[in-house]
Design a protein around this motif. Structure first.
Motif, PDB file in Angstrom:
ATOM      1  N   GLU A   5       0.818  -1.213   0.000  1.00 54.75           N
ATOM      2  CA  GLU A   5       0.000   0.000   0.000  1.00 54.75           C
ATOM      3  C   GLU A   5       0.856   1.269   0.000  1.00 54.75           C
ATOM      4  N   GLN A  56       3.124   2.021  -1.900  1.00 58.57           N
ATOM      5  CA  GLN A  56       3.308   2.440  -3.287  1.00 58.57           C
ATOM      6  C   GLN A  56       2.114   3.233  -3.801  1.00 58.57           C
ATOM      7  N   GLU A  57       0.932   2.952  -3.237  1.00 62.78           N
ATOM      8  CA  GLU A  57      -0.259   3.700  -3.610  1.00 62.78           C
ATOM      9  C   GLU A  57      -0.255   5.109  -3.014  1.00 62.78           C
ATOM     10  N   HIS A  58       0.572   5.336  -2.012  1.00 64.07           N
ATOM     11  CA  HIS A  58       0.623   6.638  -1.328  1.00 64.07           C
ATOM     12  C   HIS A  58       1.954   7.338  -1.597  1.00 64.07           C
ATOM     13  N   ARG A 100      -3.498  13.251  -5.883  1.00 65.83           N
ATOM     14  CA  ARG A 100      -3.872  12.549  -4.662  1.00 65.83           C
ATOM     15  C   ARG A 100      -3.565  13.345  -3.402  1.00 65.83           C
TER      16      ARG A 100
END
Length: 733
Positions: free
Chosen positions: A341, A343-345, A356
């Motif tokens: 996760e 990598q998503e942030h 984002r």
């Protein structure tokens, strides 16, 4: 510790004992001897979590007993060990036969023991038809086995044969220790079969059992049987009925754990030729104390963790920060969902502007911490581990460090993260997840070697690699050049000349989600001319500006330096830069005055805006002179003033309109209206002012349409009475 042993999971014998487990194995032997003195058969359990070293203890116990047996008279050894692994057998039959085969095989080979061996062999024969015994280890299902049956006198019933086995073993002076390791690997049905075998068939005189398992896992397996029906208490009662003596594996002491961690870490450092300063060792100690120590509690867990680090660090050696890599490896192996996760942030964690992060700009540190805490449960983090995981993240990423400490860490702190190649910087983030340097990146080793060569005035094959990377990702390369430090006067000139080669090849994107890629190069130029010792560069401005790329880079970079100097009140520096810009632009246009305007690169021509900003009169005089001499037709000069750029909506360069103030500053609107009145009269205003492809026809259409609108606005303004005239008209009206 030898680094080759980090990945090994084989039991350790006394020779390889680093944790003083030999002492515990000797204690176990004393317990086993005491149990033998009190009962003719019993079940002992060695209990401990996975990876705590149970198999190593069993290995040491076996070795010690074997050594004692060799020391005794061969005809009358005190102990013999039978190792039996029930989970390697495919069914109950083969497990039973395998058990008695091990029992029979561990008896001494002398004549004195023949009756016991034959009795056990006959009991094996009774277990199943001989045809099913072929191939079972240590069982001879041939005629020799048939002869064995003939030697058994009297009743051949199962009970009688078992009685003969018991009688023969009771008369033996040897004691047999049956070791069963990893019982927690069995299925529920298999586990019950093993316990049934021990209770009903295996409780033989002078036969003792040493079972090894993780208690919680075994309880879970028992709870899945029809015996316990998911009742923990029933499962525990059954287990207590099976086991007479329990021995619990001692937890690693602080000194033992410190020794194991230090030896494992040293093996990784030695294997990867890493030398850490004292500050880094202190940081590792802090990471260990705040997060890792609570999870790495067994020898296996510690070794496997450092084995993961050792086996994967080689792919990014010297290209990432070792401590950050250590922390990320822990998350990857113990909290894989968190690792994924992250990598998503990426934008938030690396403080990179993006869609984002738009809604997070005004978030307080406390709110940020609360938000990240809500991520933990969905990401599979147990509640007791949440603080540890957040502590690791705070050490890696500035936004979470801010959240944990209740204070903001600005973007200036990112420079320190970049210098140590931390995962919290956008230039290095991907390396920790890619297990190497991604294709769109360039190894720091190449960058540093190229800059070494540049600072020393040397040529090398690494410099072209640096330039290719500069063209693809100038922001990243400029940051790395800055982090390198002072290149010296000669090195600074050399790097500017190299950047000049690539400047015009770098996309100059504008529009949604664009990066204005050339800005980073221009900012670097500004740094050199406003800080440090710019004199050598000023003396070599003519060298830098010989090429079109060097000229454009210098004009833009000096312009940024001049703006900074003005903002900071450095009037003398601003004056010097203003004169530099004026001189190089006027000389460039003077040299180009006899050329066809279409042969002049648009980036070069666009510098007329900077000229007009600092000396509007000189710029206007030059352009009007070119137009009036017929060298540069006025309409073509105006065409070149149309703004250009890129946008995500359309590939390639597009037109972005023509502003009134641009024409006013460079040529004068009235001058253009007078000299291009016919063209403006005939122009169509039904033109898309922004977004058209950059072609000569579109430039002309946009330029004339813009002039038509501007003239219309000028005329409307001229026809409007001022406030005094309007009041007079009202009074006379």
């Amino acid at each position: 510790m030898d680094s080759r042993h980090l990945l090994g999971d084989d039991p350790v014998n006394a020779a390889g004992d680093e944790l003083d487990r030999k002492r515990f194995s000797e204690h176990m032997i004393r317990v086993i001897n005491r149990v033998r003195a009190q009962s003719e058969s019993s079940v002992i359990a060695l209990i401990g979590p996975w990876g705590s070293g149970k198999s190593s203890i069993l290995e040491m116990v076996k070795d010690s007993i074997d050594e004692l047996s060799v020391a005794e008279d061969e005809e009358s050894p005190e102990w013999r060990v039978a190792e039996f692994n029930p989970w390697i057998h495919s069914d109950s039959l083969s497990m039973y036969v395998g058990f008695y085969s091990e029992l029979r095989a561990c008896l001494p080979g002398g004549e004195r023991w023949s009756e016991a061996r034959e009795s056990i062999g006959s009991w094996i024969q009774n277990a199943a038809p001989l045809g099913k015994l072929g191939g079972i280890a240590r069982v001879d299902a041939s005629s020799a086995f048939e002869k064995l049956a003939e030697k058994v006198a009297g009743d051949t019933s199962a009970a009688t044969k078992k009685g003969k086995v018991e009688e023969a073993l009771k008369e033996c002076s040897v004691s047999i220790l049956v070791m069963m390791d990893d019982l927690d690997r069995l299925t529920p049905d298999e586990l019950l079969e093993v316990f049934k075998m021990i209770r009903l068939l295996g409780r033989l005189p002078n036969v003792y059992y040493l079972l090894s398992y993780d208690e919680q896992t075994l309880m879970d397996v028992l709870c899945r049987t029809d015996l316990a029906f998911a009742d923990q208490e029933r499962a525990r009662s059954y287990l207590e009925k099976m086991v007479q003596v329990r021995l619990d594996m001692p937890a690693l002491g602080d000194a033992q754990r410190a020794h194991l961690v230090n030896s494992s870490l040293n093996a990784v450092l030695e294997n990867n030729a890493i030398s850490l300063p004292e500050a880094s060792l202190t940081a590792i100690a802090s990471l260990w104390g705040e997060a890792l120590s609570a999870r790495l509690t067994t020898p296996r867990a510690i070794r496997r963790f450092f084995a993961q680090v050792d086996s994967s660090y080689v792919t990014v050696a010297d290209e990432v920060n070792f401590i950050d890599f250590l922390a990320l490896t822990f998350l990857r192996t113990h909290e894989p969902r968190v690792y994924y996760e992250l990598q998503e942030h990426r934008e938030e964690l690396t403080m990179t502007a993006g869609t984002r992060t738009i809604g997070l700009r005004n978030e307080s540190p406390a709110d940020r911490l609360a938000r990240w805490r809500t991520y933990m449960k969905p990401w599979g983090v147990a509640q007791e581990h949440e603080n540890g995981v957040l502590a690791i993240l705070a050490k890696l990423f500035l936004p979470l460090k801010s959240a944990q400490e209740g204070m903001e860490y600005g973007r200036d702190w990112l420079l320190d993260v970049a210098k140590r190649k931390g995962v919290g910087h956008t230039d290095y983030f991907s390396r920790y997840f890619f297990f190497g340097v991604p294709a769109d990146d360039i190894p720091d080793s190449v960058v540093e070697a190229a800059l070494d060569n540049i600072s020393l005035g040397e040529e090398s094959d690494r410099i072209p690699l640096l330039l290719a990377a500069l063209e693809k990702d100038p922001e990243r390369i400029v940051r790395k050049v800055r982090n390198y430090g002072d290149l010296g006067a000669g090195g600074n000139l050399k790097i500017l000349l190299l950047m000049a080669e690539k400047y015009l090849a770098i996309p100059n994107d504008i529009g949604f989600l664009s990066t204005f890629s050339r800005i980073s190069v221009e900012g670097f130029v500004a740094d050199l001319f406003i800080e440090g010792k710019p004199e050598p560069l000023q003396e070599n401005l003519d060298v830098i500006t010989q090429s079109d790329g060097g000229y454009c880079m210098a004009v833009r970079g000096l312009g940024r330096a001049r703006a900074r100097a003005n903002r900071s009140g450095k009037e003398e520096v601003a004056r010097r830069l203003t004169e530099d810009i004026r001189r190089i632009i006027s000389e460039k246009f003077e040299h180009a005055k006899s050329r066809d305007i279409t042969s002049i690169d648009q980036s070069v021509f666009s510098s007329v805006h900077a000229w007009a900003e600092i000396d509007s009169g000189a710029a206007t005089e030059f352009l009007r002179g070119q137009a009036e001499s017929g060298t540069w037709p006025l309409i073509e000069v105006v065409d070149r003033l149309v703004n250009r750029g890129t946008t995500s909506a359309r590939p390639g360069t597009v037109l972005m309109g023509l502003e009134d103030q641009t024409v006013e500053a460079t040529l004068g609107l009235d001058y253009v209206f007078d000299h291009l009145s016919l063209e403006i009269d005939d122009a169509s205003t039904d033109v898309l002012m922004e977004g058209l492809p950059d072609t000569p026809e579109n430039r002309r259409a946009v330029a004339l349409a813009a002039l038509s609108f501007a003239r219309h606005r000028r005329r409307e303004a001229a026809n409007q009475p001022d406030e005094g005239e309007a009041e007079a008209q009202d009074l006379t009206g």
